[in-house]
Design a protein around this motif. Sequence first.
Motif: not given
Length: 317
Positions: A133-136, A144-152, A192-196
């Motif tokens: 994950m790269r941010i400016s 938001y951290l989990d928007k593109d990667n739910p496991q972040m 949470q990640y495993r059940l989503c």
Amino acid sequence: MSSIAYITDKNMIEFHRLNGNSTISFWRPSAGKRFTDFNHGDLLFFLAKGTELKQTGEKGIIGYGRFQHSVQHSFRQMWSQYGNLNGYETTEDFKDAILRVSKSKTLPTSLSSLILNEIVFFQAPVYLSEFGMRISNNLESFIYLDKDNPQMTVNILLKANEIGVDAWSSAVSSYAPSSSVFDDDLARHIIQYRLCNIPSLSTEKEIKKQSKYLVDLIKKDDSYQWLDERKQELIRFKLNGLEIVTAISVNKHNLTERLIYEFGKYTIINKLTKDIPNFNQKTLQYTTYVESEVSDDLKKLLVQEGFDYRYINLNQI
């Protein structure tokens, strides 16, 4: 649940750490960019200035807190209500900090603040680029951290577990959370990640009735929290483990199918807890409230496997 990383003054966070503050006022000079998905119990990670990598200028995450609620006050009201929980020793220090980040270089008429509790600090920064994950480097507020990667969020907490959680705040303050708070957050987000991705079998009408009962449980005991934004399970951490609570509202013909579905979720979580760091000595209690009785044989089988079935008349709620 949603997690965000927010640009933070490292010196302010260090002040909280050294003073053992377990609750803080995470202030903003104005309302700024609005949240579209950030709720009670969600995590705010401190993306700190002063932790930049020499090669890339990337900032690191040095801890987090659980979001409780937001407030908006004048400068005087903010200091009067929260004092050094704003991150500074004196009103002058607080005022100088606001002026440094104010675009107009004047005190705003009002300050917006996120009240965070159960603050956890890491022994060293965690860098998001390690997880792709790269941010400016010019980010001014939050992402938001989990928007593109739910496991972040899980990735960050697992890395922090490797690095270690800072113990200083617990040593200097009896009110500061112990490492068990971090262990609970790690367990919660892995579950949470495993059940989503497990689809619900309940209709909209059934979910409404089930959720109403679970909401009433929260009102009676605020140690319960929603596992995630689906609002289908409650979670509560205990000294020796955790409890998951669900409810089923179906007719008798579909009850066996739904119980087997819940038993499947219980089996997944039970197996998962065996591999969660720092959790292998704890126990899982999975309780399902059902509005229809089942056969004694099925009930006996479920109970033998550690699945806690309880009859309740949801229509009387």
